[in-house]
Design an enzyme around this catalytic site. Structure first.
Site, mmCIF file in Angstrom:
data_model
loop_
_atom_site.group_PDB
_atom_site.id
_atom_site.type_symbol
_atom_site.label_atom_id
_atom_site.label_comp_id
_atom_site.label_asym_id
_atom_site.label_seq_id
_atom_site.Cartn_x
_atom_site.Cartn_y
_atom_site.Cartn_z
ATOM 1 N N SER A 1 8.546 27.388 -8.719
ATOM 2 C CA SER A 1 9.378 27.863 -9.888
ATOM 3 C C SER A 1 9.431 26.678 -11.010
ATOM 4 O O SER A 1 8.424 26.256 -11.198
ATOM 5 C CB SER A 1 10.621 28.615 -9.320
ATOM 6 N N ASP B 1 5.373 38.803 -11.768
ATOM 7 C CA ASP B 1 6.413 38.012 -11.549
ATOM 8 C C ASP B 1 7.697 37.992 -12.639
ATOM 9 O O ASP B 1 7.174 38.064 -13.661
ATOM 10 C CB ASP B 1 6.091 36.227 -11.356
ATOM 11 N N HIS C 1 9.025 36.601 -6.774
ATOM 12 C CA HIS C 1 8.899 34.931 -7.125
ATOM 13 C C HIS C 1 9.465 34.091 -5.925
ATOM 14 O O HIS C 1 9.230 33.108 -6.119
ATOM 15 C CB HIS C 1 10.225 35.039 -8.330
#
Length: 437
Positions: free
Chosen positions: A146, A386, A414
């Site tokens: 991320s 996502d 995610h």
């Protein structure tokens, strides 16, 4: 650098590392801050013979995950690496940032100036400062989840000589999108996640409306002083971006009310679960820097982009939904001015947050020319639709980084690198090594 004695967990040997790095790397003789990182090596392996893998956690504002033994992707990594779990500056056991510590900086203006040194550019320079102390100067492989992928992309832009390979999961950022453009792309995705949740759990439409109507009439104080408003309740939509999040949200909603002598009321159990989910006490940097991580135009402030763009999407207006027969939509990964009035962990930092939202002079984070000439093996897992990172933005960036190989999948949300155990990391390693098509 100082290292504490090694200690053990099932299947692993752990070593704590502490470093001192400049607050502002442009002023190496100025103020220093502390960094903490945990080294993990599989039991029975000689760490001196193993290459390093640096893990950069998502966020911003989260310390590295506290694994027990060989959980999740760590199982795969420990077969051939010694792993460094870095608490990025301001998080975990590194010099902390919170409502308790920031007053040491002085005025809100000084606090905001201090926090301007906590974006990806400073994080990568931290990594480069500690790498020679650990590896003797050898490059390492970086795994960025991320926001850790945002930092990895900056690494490729500014210090690729420090990398053997780069592995990115759910974190290929746009190279040029403004915060407004990021959220303009986000709200339609969030709406799709809402509709998919309600299709799976149609009973949650009425449950959500009932809770929202109750809060619209009577905002509720949570344990610890957190004020639960309709908008705060809607922000539970962050659940919907993870693999089991829709199910977790359903279980949270299904027993929200209990009977009392005064009539139905939100249960203590529900309110405590909501407080634990919504509180920023453990990661205030997430709220303070969530929009500045997208700021790259020196002349433009972020100016509460998520709040402004939300007004362009009236389906997220709970009052309008309740006035009609539309479902109340949850929001997602966004931070708003009201966060700094409803959360006691953030309320003392409200003026600092306003100054960051108004700040200009942010430096660009990515170098398209250098990325176009990239020579570091790079692989990225891009999760189809996502909720947190726009797929179209990620794929455009993938095309802009020379040699980057993508794995686009709808098998995971995610949090795939955690939920998928060793499989995601295994796939990315195979891609950077040309062992997979």
């Amino acid at each position: 650098m100082t290292s504490e004695l090694r200690y053990r967990q099932p299947g692993v040997v752990l070593t704590d590392h502490h470093f001192s790095v400049p607050l502002d790397h442009a002023r190496p003789d100025g103020e220093s801050i502390g960094l903490y990182a945990r080294e993990v090596v599989a039991t029975g392996k000689d760490p001196e013979t193993l290459p390093w893998l640096l893990y950069l956690e998502g966020g911003p504002g989260f310390g590295a995950r506290r694994f027990v033994g060989r959980q999740a992707w760590l199982e795969r990594a420990l077969r051939e690496y010694r792993v460094l779990l870095l608490d990025q500056r301001g998080t975990g056991r590194s010099t902390p940032v919170s409502r308790q510590t920031l007053p040491l900086r002085g005025t809100p203006e000084r606090q905001a100036a201090y926090l301007a040194h906590f974006r990806a550019d400073s994080i990568v320079r931290d990594c480069e400062a500690i790498r020679p102390r650990l590896t003797g100067g050898a490059p390492w492989t970086v795994l960025g989840q991320s926001y850790g992928g945002f930092c990895t992309t900056h690494y490729l832009s500014t210090a690729p000589e420090g990398l053997t390979a780069a592995l990115i999961t759910g974190g290929l950022p746009s190279l040029d999108a403004t915060a407004d453009e990021v959220y303009r792309a986000a709200y339609p995705r969030i709406e799709r996640k809402n509709l998919a949740h309600y299709a799976r759990y149609p009973m949650d439409v009425e449950a959500t409306r009932r809770i929202a109507a109750h809060l619209a009439e009577s905002p509720t104080e949570l344990p610890g002083g957190h004020r639960l408003t309709v908008e705060a309740f809607q922000s539970l939509g962050t659940f919907l971006g993870t693999g089991d999040g829709s199910h977790q949200l359903h279980y949270l909603l299904e027993d929200a009310f209990v009977p009392t002598p005064a009539g139905p009321a939100l249960s203590d159990a529900f309110l405590e679960a909501v407080r634990a989910r919504l509180s920023f006490a453990g990661h205030p940097l997430y709220a303070l820097l969530h929009e500045p991580i997208y700021a790259q135009d020196p002349g433009a402030p972020t100016d509460w982009a998520a709040e402004r763009v939300r007004a362009e999407h009236p389906r997220f207006d709970a009052a309008k939904s309740l006035a009609g027969d539309e479902p109340v939509l949850f929001t997602g990964e966004s931070v708003h001015p009201w966060h700094f009035t409803t959360d006691p962990a953030l309320a003392p930092l409200r003026e600092t947050a306003e100054l960051l939202a108004a700040r200009t002079g942010w430096e660009p984070l990515y170098d398209p020319a250098r990325l176009a000439a990239n020579e570091v093996p790079v692989a990225a897992a891009v999760y189809h639709d996502d909720m947190y990172v726009d797929t179209a933005h990620s794929l455009r960036t993938a095309r802009a980084i020379r040699g980057l190989r993508t794995w686009v999948t709808d098998e995971f949300e995610h949090d795939g690198v955690r939920a998928g155990g060793p499989r995601v990391l295994d796939r990315l390693l195979a891609l950077v090594r040309d062992e997979a098509s």
